[in-house]
Motif scaffolding. Structure first.
Motif, PDB file in Angstrom:
ATOM      1  N   PHE A 228       0.830  -1.207   0.000  1.00  0.00           N
ATOM      2  CA  PHE A 228       0.000   0.000   0.000  1.00  0.00           C
ATOM      3  C   PHE A 228       0.867   1.260   0.000  1.00  0.00           C
ATOM      4  O   PHE A 228       0.591   2.219  -0.743  1.00  0.00           O
ATOM      5  N   CYS A 229       1.916   1.275   0.815  1.00  0.00           N
ATOM      6  CA  CYS A 229       2.817   2.433   0.845  1.00  0.00           C
ATOM      7  C   CYS A 229       3.470   2.652  -0.511  1.00  0.00           C
ATOM      8  O   CYS A 229       3.554   3.787  -1.006  1.00  0.00           O
ATOM      9  N   ARG A 230       3.919   1.584  -1.125  1.00  0.00           N
ATOM     10  CA  ARG A 230       4.567   1.700  -2.427  1.00  0.00           C
ATOM     11  C   ARG A 230       3.565   2.158  -3.494  1.00  0.00           C
ATOM     12  O   ARG A 230       3.892   2.941  -4.382  1.00  0.00           O
ATOM     13  N   TRP A 231       2.326   1.673  -3.411  1.00  0.00           N
ATOM     14  CA  TRP A 231       1.295   2.071  -4.380  1.00  0.00           C
ATOM     15  C   TRP A 231       0.974   3.553  -4.268  1.00  0.00           C
ATOM     16  O   TRP A 231       0.845   4.260  -5.265  1.00  0.00           O
ATOM     17  N   ARG A 232       0.855   4.055  -3.033  1.00  0.00           N
ATOM     18  CA  ARG A 232       0.556   5.469  -2.852  1.00  0.00           C
ATOM     19  C   ARG A 232       1.715   6.339  -3.329  1.00  0.00           C
ATOM     20  O   ARG A 232       1.514   7.420  -3.893  1.00  0.00           O
ATOM     21  N   ASP A 233       2.958   5.895  -3.116  1.00  0.00           N
ATOM     22  CA  ASP A 233       4.101   6.641  -3.616  1.00  0.00           C
ATOM     23  C   ASP A 233       4.111   6.669  -5.143  1.00  0.00           C
ATOM     24  O   ASP A 233       4.407   7.704  -5.754  1.00  0.00           O
ATOM     25  N   ALA A 234       3.794   5.532  -5.767  1.00  0.00           N
ATOM     26  CA  ALA A 234       3.734   5.501  -7.232  1.00  0.00           C
ATOM     27  C   ALA A 234       2.639   6.416  -7.754  1.00  0.00           C
ATOM     28  O   ALA A 234       2.830   7.137  -8.751  1.00  0.00           O
ATOM     29  N   ALA A 235       1.481   6.424  -7.084  1.00  0.00           N
ATOM     30  CA  ALA A 235       0.396   7.316  -7.503  1.00  0.00           C
ATOM     31  C   ALA A 235       0.813   8.773  -7.368  1.00  0.00           C
ATOM     32  O   ALA A 235       0.469   9.613  -8.219  1.00  0.00           O
ATOM     33  N   TYR A 236       1.560   9.115  -6.323  1.00  0.00           N
ATOM     34  CA  TYR A 236       2.047  10.486  -6.139  1.00  0.00           C
ATOM     35  C   TYR A 236       2.978  10.885  -7.277  1.00  0.00           C
ATOM     36  O   TYR A 236       2.895  12.010  -7.797  1.00  0.00           O
TER      37      TYR A 236
ATOM     38  N   ALA B 183       1.019  11.537 -10.400  1.00  0.00           N
ATOM     39  CA  ALA B 183       0.272  12.789 -10.284  1.00  0.00           C
ATOM     40  C   ALA B 183       1.171  13.994 -10.540  1.00  0.00           C
ATOM     41  O   ALA B 183       0.735  14.988 -11.141  1.00  0.00           O
ATOM     42  N   LEU B 184       2.431  13.937 -10.112  1.00  0.00           N
ATOM     43  CA  LEU B 184       3.363  15.036 -10.367  1.00  0.00           C
ATOM     44  C   LEU B 184       3.581  15.237 -11.865  1.00  0.00           C
ATOM     45  O   LEU B 184       3.674  16.368 -12.344  1.00  0.00           O
ATOM     46  N   ILE B 185       3.680  14.142 -12.592  1.00  0.00           N
ATOM     47  CA  ILE B 185       3.894  14.251 -14.037  1.00  0.00           C
ATOM     48  C   ILE B 185       2.707  14.917 -14.710  1.00  0.00           C
ATOM     49  O   ILE B 185       2.846  15.654 -15.686  1.00  0.00           O
ATOM     50  N   ALA B 186       1.521  14.682 -14.173  1.00  0.00           N
ATOM     51  CA  ALA B 186       0.311  15.258 -14.767  1.00  0.00           C
ATOM     52  C   ALA B 186       0.107  16.728 -14.399  1.00  0.00           C
ATOM     53  O   ALA B 186      -0.793  17.373 -14.950  1.00  0.00           O
ATOM     54  N   GLU B 187       0.911  17.269 -13.490  1.00  0.00           N
ATOM     55  CA  GLU B 187       0.718  18.649 -13.051  1.00  0.00           C
ATOM     56  C   GLU B 187       1.200  19.677 -14.069  1.00  0.00           C
ATOM     57  O   GLU B 187       0.838  20.844 -13.976  1.00  0.00           O
TER      58      GLU B 187
END
Length: 264
Positions: free
Chosen positions: A81-89, A92-96
């Motif tokens: 779960f921690c790794r998944w949330r970091d990957a999602a973050y 999201a940065l790339i999409a900013e």
């Protein structure tokens, strides 16, 4: 409340997430214990919860091999779960849109400080692949005025990020290994117990008790292999997302920063 939300979801901290995972694992074991009465085949398979343990059996419910593998599984799921949330973050940065996307934009030296100020507080050495790459490439270009050297720094940084991602999965790789190992230990104990019930000098052998002991030993391996397979599946899915984030960050930096730099 906001701090708790950030620590468990927005930016998960490993220690509280792993502790919560173990608590959830214990709750699931308790719910299964209530739903599956002792002596039922499902209770014996999933929990090693039997009406009466075989003679000499060292594990007293709930301290069984199956329950230990359940807790290890939930510990691994918490880490995933921690790794998944970091990957999602990272995605999201790339999409900013931290860099200009218009095809006619050319970046000169006086354009870079504003971009660097925009990304300076978005990376901390652990998270923020893209802001870290942008910051490092801008520093290199301002120091050398060389696009080639900036590209070299980008490539070296991407290799280091790839190694960093691999190192983050060291605990998960260990858990994937230790779950079937614990199951095999339970199998060895069960077989040893079954063998101890055999008395060559006795006229009649307790075949029922021997069969129960062998059944316990095979159940531990079956449950452990199934849970290890589940953990391996999630591990590869999440690791692929984190590695994809590194590749996307490198490509984004190359296309929208390196290719737009003008050293004149």
């Amino acid at each position: 409340m906001t701090h708790l939300y950030e620590a468990l979801w927005e930016r998960p901290r490993r220690a509280p997430v792993l502790a919560l995972s173990l608590v959830l694992g214990g709750l699931v074991i308790a719910l299964l214990s209530v739903a599956l009465p002792a002596g039922q085949p499902a209770a014996a398979l999933l929990l090693d919860h039997q009406a009466g343990s075989p003679p000499g059996y060292p594990f007293v419910y709930p301290f069984t091999v199956q329950n230990l593998t359940h807790l290890i599984l939930f510990l691994g799921l918490g880490e995933i779960f921690c790794r998944w949330r970091d990957a999602a973050y990272e995605h999201a940065l790339i999409a900013e849109g931290l860099l200009p996307h218009a095809y006619e934009v050319v970046l000169q030296s006086h354009d870079l400080p504003a971009i660097r100020a925009r990304v300076a507080d978005r990376h901390d050495g652990e998270r923020g692949f893209l802001p870290g790459l942008i910051d490092l490439c801008i520093l290199q270009f301002q120091a050398s005025r060389s696009v080639d050297q900036t590209v070299s720094v980008l490539n070296s940084s991407l290799e280091l990020l790839g190694h960093r991602v691999d190192l983050r999965y060291a605990l998960l790789h260990y858990l994937v290994w230790v779950i079937p190992t614990v199951g095999f230990i339970g199998t060895v104990i069960g077989i040893a117990l079954a063998m101890s019930l055999i008395d060559p000098s006795a006229a009649g052998q307790p075949l029922g008790e021997i069969a129960r002991a062998l059944g316990v030993s095979f159940y531990t391996t079956l449950v452990a292999l199934a849970e290890s397979a589940i953990l391996v599946l999630f591990l590869h899915l999440v690791q692929a997302q984190e590695e994809l984030a590194v590749n996307r960050a490198g490509h984004y930096t190359l296309v929208n920063l390196i290719n737009r730099l003008y050293a004149g």
